[in-house]
Enzyme design. Structure first.
Site, PDB file in Angstrom:
ATOM      1  N   ASP A  77     -11.478  -2.783   8.206  1.00 54.32           N
ATOM      2  CA  ASP A  77      -9.806  -2.693   9.690  1.00 54.32           C
ATOM      3  C   ASP A  77     -10.950  -3.172  11.217  1.00 54.32           C
ATOM      4  O   ASP A  77     -11.727  -2.747  12.281  1.00 54.32           O
ATOM      5  CB  ASP A  77      -9.793  -0.951  10.327  1.00 54.32           C
ATOM      6  CG  ASP A  77      -9.831  -0.280   9.324  1.00 54.32           C
ATOM      7  OD1 ASP A  77      -9.453  -0.848   7.789  1.00 54.32           O
ATOM      8  OD2 ASP A  77      -9.617   0.477   8.832  1.00 54.32           O
ATOM      9  N   GLN A  84       1.070  -1.443  -0.026  1.00 51.74           N
ATOM     10  CA  GLN A  84       0.594   0.053  -0.324  1.00 51.74           C
ATOM     11  C   GLN A  84       0.773   1.804   0.207  1.00 51.74           C
ATOM     12  O   GLN A  84       0.737   2.346  -0.180  1.00 51.74           O
ATOM     13  CB  GLN A  84      -1.306   0.354   0.404  1.00 51.74           C
ATOM     14  CG  GLN A  84      -0.628  -0.465   2.289  1.00 51.74           C
ATOM     15  CD  GLN A  84      -2.036  -0.227   3.468  1.00 51.74           C
ATOM     16  OE1 GLN A  84      -2.462   0.384   3.312  1.00 51.74           O
ATOM     17  NE2 GLN A  84      -1.001  -0.229   5.144  1.00 51.74           N
ATOM     18  N   ARG A 117       1.602   5.880   7.489  1.00 53.44           N
ATOM     19  CA  ARG A 117      -0.108   6.205   6.671  1.00 53.44           C
ATOM     20  C   ARG A 117       1.073   6.373   5.602  1.00 53.44           C
ATOM     21  O   ARG A 117       1.863   6.967   5.305  1.00 53.44           O
ATOM     22  CB  ARG A 117      -0.310   7.928   7.266  1.00 53.44           C
ATOM     23  CG  ARG A 117      -1.189   7.078   8.927  1.00 53.44           C
ATOM     24  CD  ARG A 117      -2.615   6.321   8.815  1.00 53.44           C
ATOM     25  NE  ARG A 117      -3.397   6.597   8.035  1.00 53.44           N
ATOM     26  CZ  ARG A 117      -4.291   7.573   8.587  1.00 53.44           C
ATOM     27  NH1 ARG A 117      -4.780   7.961   9.360  1.00 53.44           N
ATOM     28  NH2 ARG A 117      -5.151   8.161   7.666  1.00 53.44           N
ATOM     29  N   GLU A 154     -16.167   6.798   2.541  1.00 52.04           N
ATOM     30  CA  GLU A 154     -17.536   6.689   3.154  1.00 52.04           C
ATOM     31  C   GLU A 154     -16.728   7.992   4.312  1.00 52.04           C
ATOM     32  O   GLU A 154     -17.660   8.360   5.219  1.00 52.04           O
ATOM     33  CB  GLU A 154     -17.325   5.381   4.266  1.00 52.04           C
ATOM     34  CG  GLU A 154     -15.837   5.805   5.076  1.00 52.04           C
ATOM     35  CD  GLU A 154     -15.138   5.217   4.404  1.00 52.04           C
ATOM     36  OE1 GLU A 154     -15.058   4.089   3.772  1.00 52.04           O
ATOM     37  OE2 GLU A 154     -13.857   5.751   4.546  1.00 52.04           O
ATOM     38  N   ASP A 205      -9.339   2.718  -1.410  1.00 52.80           N
ATOM     39  CA  ASP A 205     -10.342   3.047   0.186  1.00 52.80           C
ATOM     40  C   ASP A 205     -11.085   3.477  -0.025  1.00 52.80           C
ATOM     41  O   ASP A 205     -10.885   4.276  -0.330  1.00 52.80           O
ATOM     42  CB  ASP A 205      -8.371   3.208   0.556  1.00 52.80           C
ATOM     43  CG  ASP A 205      -8.321   2.314   2.054  1.00 52.80           C
ATOM     44  OD1 ASP A 205      -9.660   2.244   2.858  1.00 52.80           O
ATOM     45  OD2 ASP A 205      -8.136   3.162   3.037  1.00 52.80           O
ATOM     46  N   TRP A 265      -1.128  10.393   0.187  1.00 50.29           N
ATOM     47  CA  TRP A 265      -2.241  10.620  -0.588  1.00 50.29           C
ATOM     48  C   TRP A 265      -1.513  10.765  -2.088  1.00 50.29           C
ATOM     49  O   TRP A 265      -2.420  12.048  -2.555  1.00 50.29           O
ATOM     50  CB  TRP A 265      -2.998  10.528  -0.778  1.00 50.29           C
ATOM     51  CG  TRP A 265      -3.540   9.809   0.973  1.00 50.29           C
ATOM     52  CD1 TRP A 265      -2.283   8.578   1.327  1.00 50.29           C
ATOM     53  CD2 TRP A 265      -4.466  10.472   1.784  1.00 50.29           C
ATOM     54  NE1 TRP A 265      -3.630   8.320   2.366  1.00 50.29           N
ATOM     55  CE2 TRP A 265      -4.455   8.377   2.980  1.00 50.29           C
ATOM     56  CE3 TRP A 265      -5.426  10.644   1.680  1.00 50.29           C
ATOM     57  CZ2 TRP A 265      -5.531   8.745   3.631  1.00 50.29           C
ATOM     58  CZ3 TRP A 265      -6.766  10.840   2.427  1.00 50.29           C
ATOM     59  CH2 TRP A 265      -7.075   9.518   3.946  1.00 50.29           C
TER      60      TRP A 265
END
Lengths: 678, 678
Positions: B471, B287, B300, B407, B404, B303
């Site tokens: 998760d 990822q 993290r 939401e 990913d 992006w």
């Protein structure tokens, strides 16, 4: 259309599609089709109780805003009919009573509408106080406050581990608004009060900037408003209406009432030890005087309300002996009777207990034991229980007792007076207070014998002689520890009850909490500046630091009870003022300094009477403390340093020297000055 | 008055003051003045988001039960007008579509009524399934299910310490209904489905014994119902309507997809080590292929959705090399662009981002960094982002990725299409799925390249190629651990999405949770009996047991990936069936044993395809496991023992032998038998 009616401060003005209502220049109610002030509807309450912890939801069937408005005069006052088409309507009867108070009766026209939502006008800066005994907030603005008497919760803050543990165990953690003593009565910083006479579930939401939303789960409601030129005058007017507490027995100020359990000899030994160390003792409070039982929660009592001769041999002889020595003996009672014993049998035989849906005696689970509920709405039962109090408590020689509970009336029980238990639930604590009060009054013992309660509601002002703050945790938490007692006393003060004290040291000893020595000492420092000092061992005495756990503690207690005792004349005078004028003994600062907006939100400091400013240390490991002093001529009680106020001040605050200031110009200044060397 | 209209199973019967509506003999809707089926009203949503965790309240202004009923025929079907005096009215348009489905349109007459409450008829024994991916309950009866895509919560059970800790930190604990993939679609054990096409906030309350209460925060709603003679046929009909997933790329079944991070050489080393130990590896999923950042939550990602040449030097060369060796390389993307990098700059320059109230680019806080939201309702932005996927992911050589998020759409952002973000919020995940799907389809890569998603809504059935369970905690908790994946897969199966897998080992590593070796091995055993095996390091890899933490684990993985690989033809066939007939790959037992009520509530076991029954061990320290076998001819996969079912059975369940039975009469019985010696 009726025109403006100015009437002793009441001003009702019709508008194009509604009206405005002022009292004493304050805009209280405003209606238009666009912003209707009243909604009505229908709901079905879903109320679950487990050991005094309630879960309350409304299954709402409908809610209608009443947009149309028709106004007419009537003999009973102004009659405003608000409606929504043909579907729903309600009447507001608006009148002034003989005392000049504004009375508004809300009546639903439809028999199936059992909900009322009324919006009062609010200002963005307005503060709201009262609503009974509120432990987490003094200024209630910004939040909804459901008003339902219940356990106060263990932790009372969803972000504390203790609350979470209590919630997991029996939904017992509670929340900021849980209280033994709610009341649909509030005081606004706009200098008006609002009181609702109803007793069904209500929720007052003070969140909105422009209105207060009052939800009432009943088909009709009776509201009462009044204004005054000052907050002090307003509180006095409120207590004049609700009733005031008589003065406390004179012996209360003579020292601490020691919470002791375990039998006559334990009491004697602990009393001797305390006196030997110089502690001023006004009384022994032994809640297990009527026997006890052991449960997983800790030591619990045997609820049969008569002297347990086995646990307290010779108590009947010892009580007068102690009394001669200046030490009173206090016991305990509550409105339930344990099913194993003879009082229950007697009550059951006479039909004095509340019933279940099948007509059997209702039994409440109290944590590994069961009890019946004495039906206080049954005049026979009420009389009988009063006689139990007279015979078993007063005539036996008790000089006081804790009149515990009152907040547990289940909503699915059935009562003699035919009123739904959902409506009687909130009234129960006041009924219970009245029962105790009348037992005293009829025995001619008012002013001599004392009882104190934790639960309350409208009516408790008149009948509950002294409140205590219920069951604090033996910790430092803001929402449920020492600190929480202060907003509790102050909000109750703003609701017309002016006498308040707490379990010295706290009570709830669970989830690993243990009372530390420091907590006990700080609580002692605080209690010395309240109208009554009474210690409690807690529900697990062995886990807690106790007043006699070491000599240093006893010496500390000796010193602080000495200070308390020296304050006797000052306290007596403050209590008399409360009795006479309804001005509370522990006062929010704003009552005397309302021109100073800094005082509006002070939740953790108070005035004791007119002349002492107290800011108890409620955090551990502090040796200094910061408080706010309004403009006045202050003197630091311990250092003697003067301060003219108008600012925050940080003071030394060692153990035994709680932050206290007195007014230089007080008539009691000389007395206060003597405390410096105590 | 219109008379009974039986019409292909639709039966509408007027009654004295209302009607009944049956479909295929099932009573679905019933109205009378006393028990109105429809209420309308007005509310104002109060929605707060913090990092995907939502707090949603309704400020309800009014709610009116529509009691009166007028029925007439119209060209578009039956037109039922329900009203309450002159105050409120709504129309139900009732019709059957060309496929025989019942369609009901609800339309409020008043423009200010933006709430609908519709009660469907329910039976006391009725079970309800679906509503998207539900992690805590399979049978949804007895509870309300708010339907709002969000984080799924950490802990998801107010009685666990982890949940409480997560709640304290950022309201992140969640509750039983929190899900990435809600959907207003459910299947009843009365063999009908109900689907609502809306996307605003809804809450379906299945608590009442006699009705299902559907609350819809929109002024109108479109409902669709259908029935079938069996649950299997019903699910197939539902997926025919919603769309079905294409088959998975053939390489997916060749082994595990190893979740690895840290750069090209780390991938190479871990791959070599795994293969050396005999692990069947289908792919590497990295990822952080596009770079990473360190926050307090753990590692993290950066992006910016393009190959990070610094962290992954030579990756462009390595991908084809690995592919030749049978190992695919998978990456990661989501619909946000980090504000520090060039994709954000490009999007901002073109006006491709959603806006705030002041018209500036909306920036979402993602935990110590910010990102813009690509406005998928802007056709230009949508096309641009598809091109980013094609260019930076597909053309670069990725054979798959995690798509990913989806939401998090804030409700106070403003969108190009002018629709309120409150309405678009739930649709966002499906839009995001569609964007990925079209990028693949337009590149001609469907069936070759894979993406998988956690968030979903109506539409995801068609566009999301594979779901993953989001998760999970790296723990054994029922609501958020290994166990929760099973009801998630099964409820999604009942909502028409038949492809599901999970992070092997779980993900969330916080509050002292650390993945144990046993958990990893059990998860591995479970994953071998799902359509896809993919491991994840978790958010704090160093705290977790990893697939290569010791040789024993690698050997275990080798064995289980071998078993998975041998199941390839069986899995392919099940996935093809899902694609063709919409029968999910992981199936609730009731789909094939609906005559056996014991299967109705089985949340923790499933059928993999038609012939394997799997009951994963989801508790620690177990060496036996109890499951329910419906009547059939079963063979224990590991012992070969036959069992004719109709009872609970306790089996040996050592690590590496998850409780699995196969049907003796399966066409695949010979294949299954070979696994015994694996």
């Amino acid at each position: 259309m009726t025109s403006t009616i100015p009437q002793g401060g009441l001003e009702f003005s019709p508008t194009a599609d509604g009206f405005t209502l002022h009292l004493g220049g304050r805009l209280l109610l405003q209606h238009s089709a666009q912003r209707p002030c009243l909604s009505v509807g229908q709901g079905e309450a879903d109320i679950e109780m487990f050991r005094g912890n309630f879960s309350i939801k409304d299954n709402l069937h409908e809610k209608l805003a009443l947009t149309a408005c028709a106004i007419r005069d009537s003999d009973a006052g102004l009659c405003v009919t608000l409606s929504r088409g043909e579907v729903a309507a309600a009447t507001l009867m608006i009148a002034q009573d003989e005392a000049g108070r504004l009375r508004i009766s809300v009546n639903n026209h439809s028999p199936h509408h059992n909900r009322i939502w009324l919006n009062l006008v609010a200002g963005p800066e307005e503060r709201i106080y009262g609503c009974g005994e509120q432990f987490s907030y003094f200024n209630l603005r910004g939040r909804p406050f459901p008003l339902w008497t219940s356990e106060q919760g263990v932790g009372r803050n969803k972000k504390t581990l203790v609350t979470w543990q209590a919630d997991c165990q029996e939904n017992a953690g509670g929340d900021y608004y849980w209280t033994f003593f709610p009341q649909p009565t509030f005081v606004s910083s706009r200098r008006y009060f609002c009181h609702i006479s109803n007793s069904g579930y209500m929720c007052f939401d003070f969140s909105a900037p422009d209105h207060h939303a009052l939800a009432i789960w009943e088909p009709q409601a009776e509201l009462c408003f009044d204004t005054a030129p000052s907050q002090l005058a307003l509180v006095s007017k409120l207590s004049a209406m609700l009733g005031r507490q008589p003065e406390l027995p004179e012996w209360v100020y003579d020292g601490i009432i020691l919470g002791i359990q375990g039998g006559t000899e334990v009491c004697q030994q602990k009393l001797d030890r305390a006196r030997e160390m110089g502690v001023s003792v006004a009384g022994i409070w032994a809640q297990d005087w009527e026997g006890r039982r052991i449960t997983s929660f800790g030591k619990r009592l045997m609820w049969n309300w008569r002297w347990d001769e086995e646990l307290y041999p010779g108590l009947d002889q010892r009580i007068p002996q102690w009394k001669q020595e200046g030490v009173r003996f206090l016991g305990y009672i509550n409105p339930y009777v344990a099913i194993e014993k003879e009082l229950y049998a007697e009550a059951a035989a006479h039909g004095y207990l509340t019933r279940d849906a099948e007509g059997r005696d209702y039994q409440v689970e109290f944590g590994e034991f069961y009890a019946g509920v004495v039906d206080l709405t049954n005049p026979e039962a009420y009389r009988w229980y009063k006689e139990v109090i007279k015979r078993n408590l007063i005539n036996f020689g008790l000089d006081g007792w804790m009149a515990d509970f009152g907040e547990y009336l289940p909503t699915d029980t059935f009562l003699h007076n035919g009123v739904s238990a959902e409506i009687m639930h909130n009234r129960w604590p006041a009924l219970w207070a009245q029962c105790n009060y009348e037992a005293l009054a009829e025995s001619g013992k008012l002013g001599e014998v004392l009882f104190f309660m934790r639960a309350g509601y409208t009516g408790s002002q008149k009948y509950s002689l002294m409140m205590w703050a219920g069951d604090q945790n033996v910790d430092w938490s803001l929402d449920d520890g020492l600190a929480s007692v202060i907003p509790a006393a102050l909000s109750l003060a703003m609701t017309g009850h002016g006498l308040h004290h707490s379990d010295l040291g706290g009570y709830t000893t669970l989830f690993g909490m243990k009372r530390s020595k420091e907590l006990l000492l700080r609580w002692c420092d605080f209690a010395a500046f309240t109208p009554m000092m009474r210690s409690h061992e807690g529900n697990r005495p062995d886990d807690n630091w106790q007043f006699d756990s070491d000599d240093e503690t006893l010496r500390h207690l000796a010193r602080m009870t000495g200070i308390f005792r020296r304050l006797k004349p000052y306290l007596q005078q403050a209590v008399a003022e409360n009795s006479r004028e309804g001005i509370p003994v522990m006062r929010p600062l704003l009552l005397h300094y309302e021109d100073d907006p800094q005082t509006f939100d002070l939740a953790y400091q108070y005035l004791l009477g007119r002349d002492l400013l107290v800011a108890p240390v409620h955090q551990p490991d502090c040796r200094t403390w910061t408080l706010y002093l309004p403009r006045d001529h202050w003197v630091n009680l311990w250092s003697g340093e003067p301060d003219s106020g108008g600012h925050e001040v940080t003071v030394d605050a060692p153990l035994g020297q709680p932050p206290v200031f007195y007014r230089r110009d007080s008539a009691w200044a000389t007395l206060f000055a003597t405390l410096r060397d105590a």
